[in-house]
Design a protein around this motif. Structure first.
Motif, mmCIF file in Angstrom:
data_model
loop_
_atom_site.group_PDB
_atom_site.id
_atom_site.type_symbol
_atom_site.label_atom_id
_atom_site.label_comp_id
_atom_site.label_asym_id
_atom_site.label_seq_id
_atom_site.Cartn_x
_atom_site.Cartn_y
_atom_site.Cartn_z
ATOM 1 N N ARG A 118 -7.089 20.702 26.163
ATOM 2 C CA ARG A 118 -7.170 22.102 25.736
ATOM 3 C C ARG A 118 -7.379 22.196 24.217
ATOM 4 O O ARG A 118 -6.734 22.974 23.529
ATOM 5 C CB ARG A 118 -5.915 22.869 26.157
ATOM 6 C CG ARG A 118 -5.693 22.910 27.681
ATOM 7 C CD ARG A 118 -4.458 23.724 28.039
ATOM 8 N NE ARG A 118 -4.269 23.827 29.473
ATOM 9 C CZ ARG A 118 -3.578 22.947 30.204
ATOM 10 N NH1 ARG A 118 -3.014 21.905 29.597
ATOM 11 N NH2 ARG A 118 -3.431 23.096 31.499
ATOM 12 N N ARG A 300 -6.848 31.150 29.008
ATOM 13 C CA ARG A 300 -5.512 31.083 28.452
ATOM 14 C C ARG A 300 -4.485 30.993 29.580
ATOM 15 O O ARG A 300 -4.794 31.260 30.741
ATOM 16 C CB ARG A 300 -5.248 32.281 27.551
ATOM 17 C CG ARG A 300 -6.332 32.465 26.484
ATOM 18 C CD ARG A 300 -5.860 33.300 25.331
ATOM 19 N NE ARG A 300 -4.843 32.627 24.535
ATOM 20 C CZ ARG A 300 -5.117 31.730 23.573
ATOM 21 N NH1 ARG A 300 -6.371 31.373 23.321
ATOM 22 N NH2 ARG A 300 -4.142 31.177 22.888
ATOM 23 N N SER A 301 -3.294 30.596 29.223
ATOM 24 C CA SER A 301 -2.251 30.421 30.222
ATOM 25 C C SER A 301 -1.951 31.739 30.925
ATOM 26 O O SER A 301 -2.054 32.816 30.339
ATOM 27 C CB SER A 301 -0.979 29.876 29.573
ATOM 28 O OG SER A 301 -0.499 30.777 28.576
ATOM 29 N N THR A 310 -0.415 34.024 24.483
ATOM 30 C CA THR A 310 -0.699 33.098 25.567
ATOM 31 C C THR A 310 -1.186 31.785 24.988
ATOM 32 O O THR A 310 -1.757 31.752 23.892
ATOM 33 C CB THR A 310 -1.761 33.665 26.526
ATOM 34 O OG1 THR A 310 -2.888 34.128 25.765
ATOM 35 C CG2 THR A 310 -1.195 34.816 27.342
ATOM 36 N N GLU A 311 -0.976 30.708 25.728
ATOM 37 C CA GLU A 311 -1.406 29.384 25.276
ATOM 38 C C GLU A 311 -2.782 29.049 25.854
ATOM 39 O O GLU A 311 -3.337 29.796 26.652
ATOM 40 C CB GLU A 311 -0.374 28.341 25.701
ATOM 41 C CG GLU A 311 1.036 28.617 25.187
ATOM 42 C CD GLU A 311 1.097 28.758 23.670
ATOM 43 O OE1 GLU A 311 0.374 28.006 22.974
ATOM 44 O OE2 GLU A 311 1.855 29.614 23.176
ATOM 45 N N GLY A 313 -5.597 27.598 28.167
ATOM 46 C CA GLY A 313 -5.583 27.481 29.610
ATOM 47 C C GLY A 313 -6.836 26.833 30.166
ATOM 48 O O GLY A 313 -7.419 25.944 29.553
ATOM 49 N N ARG A 364 0.150 26.404 35.686
ATOM 50 C CA ARG A 364 0.236 27.326 34.553
ATOM 51 C C ARG A 364 -1.040 28.120 34.264
ATOM 52 O O ARG A 364 -0.982 29.108 33.528
ATOM 53 C CB ARG A 364 0.608 26.563 33.283
ATOM 54 C CG ARG A 364 -0.215 25.304 33.043
ATOM 55 C CD ARG A 364 -0.167 24.826 31.613
ATOM 56 N NE ARG A 364 -0.982 25.652 30.754
ATOM 57 C CZ ARG A 364 -0.914 25.611 29.422
ATOM 58 N NH1 ARG A 364 -0.053 24.799 28.825
ATOM 59 N NH2 ARG A 364 -1.685 26.380 28.697
ATOM 60 N N ASP A 365 -2.181 27.692 34.806
ATOM 61 C CA ASP A 365 -3.457 28.296 34.416
ATOM 62 C C ASP A 365 -4.187 28.925 35.596
ATOM 63 O O ASP A 365 -4.009 28.520 36.745
ATOM 64 C CB ASP A 365 -4.383 27.231 33.806
ATOM 65 C CG ASP A 365 -3.821 26.614 32.554
ATOM 66 O OD1 ASP A 365 -3.068 27.311 31.844
ATOM 67 O OD2 ASP A 365 -4.121 25.435 32.296
#
Length: 408
Positions: A118, A300-301, A310-311, A313, A364-365
């Motif tokens: 990522r 993004r997550s 958001t992280e 993804g 998570r994604d």
């Protein structure tokens, strides 16, 4: 030069130089090329990992509200109905006339083949080269496509940027121009520099001075100035596409919403809307023969983080626009789903995987159910009649055209 003589412009130039060394553009980049015929093709790279779940929100997925309690939107928050299943973020509300005219569509849950760590650089390399090899391939898929499109020897390719984007890098000729360096940065771009050079004492001092000067002058974060630069880039692209040029590519930055996404995302969504509308306005009648593909390096997550963001993804949304979307690609090419619908426009395409725990990628994604290369290949075939054989061997080596056929 003493630090006290370090001007505001110089400080800002230093930031831009540092970012250039890190290969993250802090200003729109515009690349153009000339071909024969009347059809046009535009790519817009949404740098920073655009949150597709925010731009095109699933309205009926029961998991979304619990996963994103602060980012989930309702009709009362301004979410706009696209169809019974999806809604458009209110930050992009100006795109609704394009949607209603069937000159806009979205393809959900799509990604590049990238499945690395990522990393923005790696993800953008894969996006722009069209290969999992990333920058090792050395040429961009759009440049490779140009070699298969009839071109006029009297026309030149044009790149308006500080350095040519990878997507148009390759043997096809291009003229390069640098845009103004006083383009306002988005918050995520400064955060990127802080993360990258945070342990460098000299840079930290210069950065602090640039931020102080920029805050005082309004030049560093000025939203109106930033939007104006994006609009002018799109207008310039449109005016050139209206004349001799037929292919263009530029970037919109600012999508790396690690924190305060509720505030940041509407701004960049509005930037994208403004760019598309400015492009259409400046192209005039040429818009009828144009297709635009706006895509990001990854999504993004699904879950929001503790900073209200958001992280990085996996899957996101591809945005397609242009007058050609309002009609089938050609005689005998419309799929059963398109018959009577006037083409791809006015629809959310793709196979929705859902947001249940078992459906998430890596837990998570948003899972990827479609390949961005399929979309790009279909649009290149649609606009320039590049053969499936050439698309799957020379433009996107190893790709099967079966997936692309779904977008014809």
């Amino acid at each position: 030069m003493a630090d006290t003589a370090f001007s505001k412009l110089s400080r800002r130039g230093f930031l831009l130089s540092a970012a250039g060394a890190a290969a993250l553009p802090l200003m729109p980049q515009l690349s153009l090329a000339a071909t024969a015929g009347d059809n046009r093709f535009v790519t817009i790279i949404l740098r920073g990992a655009m949150d597709g779940l925010a731009l095109v929100q699933p309205q009926n997925d029961p998991a979304l509200k619990s996963l994103r309690p602060d980012l989930w939107l309702s009709a009362e928050d301004g979410l706009l109905d696209l169809d019974a299943s999806f809604g458009l973020h209110p930050g992009a509300a100006e795109l609704m006339p394009l949607w209603q005219a069937r000159e806009l569509c979205f393809v959900h849950a799509v990604s590049t083949p990238y499945r690395g760590g990522r990393n923005h650089f790696e993800g953008q390399d894969v996006l722009e080269t069209g290969s999992i090899e990333g920058r090792a391939l050395r040429t961009g898929w759009l440049n490779r496509a140009l070699s298969l499109v009839p071109r006029s020897s009297s026309r030149k390719a044009l790149d308006i940027t500080a350095a040519m984007e990878l997507v148009l890098t390759g043997p096809s000729d291009a003229d390069v121009f640098a845009p103004s360096s006083d383009f306002a940065m988005a918050p995520d771009e400064l955060q990127f520099l802080q993360r990258l050079y945070g342990e460098d004492a000299g840079f930290e001092t210069a950065l602090a001075g640039a931020v102080t000067d920029g805050a005082a002058s309004g030049s560093l974060y000025d939203d109106a100035q930033r939007r104006s630069g994006i609009v002018e880039t799109a207008r310039l692209a449109g005016s050139m596409l209206k004349a001799d040029y037929r292919v263009a590519s530029f970037s919109i930055n600012g999508w790396d919403t690690h924190a305060d996404q509720k505030t940041q995302f509407p701004k960049v969504a509005g930037d994208l809307a403004a760019a598309l509308l400015s492009l259409k306005e400046s192209m005039g009648e040429a818009w009828a023969n144009t297709v635009v593909l706006a895509a990001t390096e990854f999504g993004r997550s699904v879950r929001q983080n503790e900073q209200g963001g958001t992280e990085h993804g996996m899957a996101s949304v591809a945005v397609l626009a242009g007058g050609t979307l309002s009609r089938p690609a050609g005689p005998g090419t419309a799929t059963a789903a398109e018959e009577g619908a006037g083409g791809l426009g006015g629809r959310v395409l793709g196979r929705w995987p859902g947001l249940a725990d078992a459906a998430l990628a890596d837990g998570r994604d948003l899972a990827a159910t479609g390949d961005l290369r399929d979309i790009a290949a279909a649009l290149l075939h649609r606009q320039f009649d590049i053969t499936p054989a050439n698309l799957t061997t020379k433009v996107f080596p190893g790709l099967s055209f079966e997936g692309a056929a779904a977008y014809l």
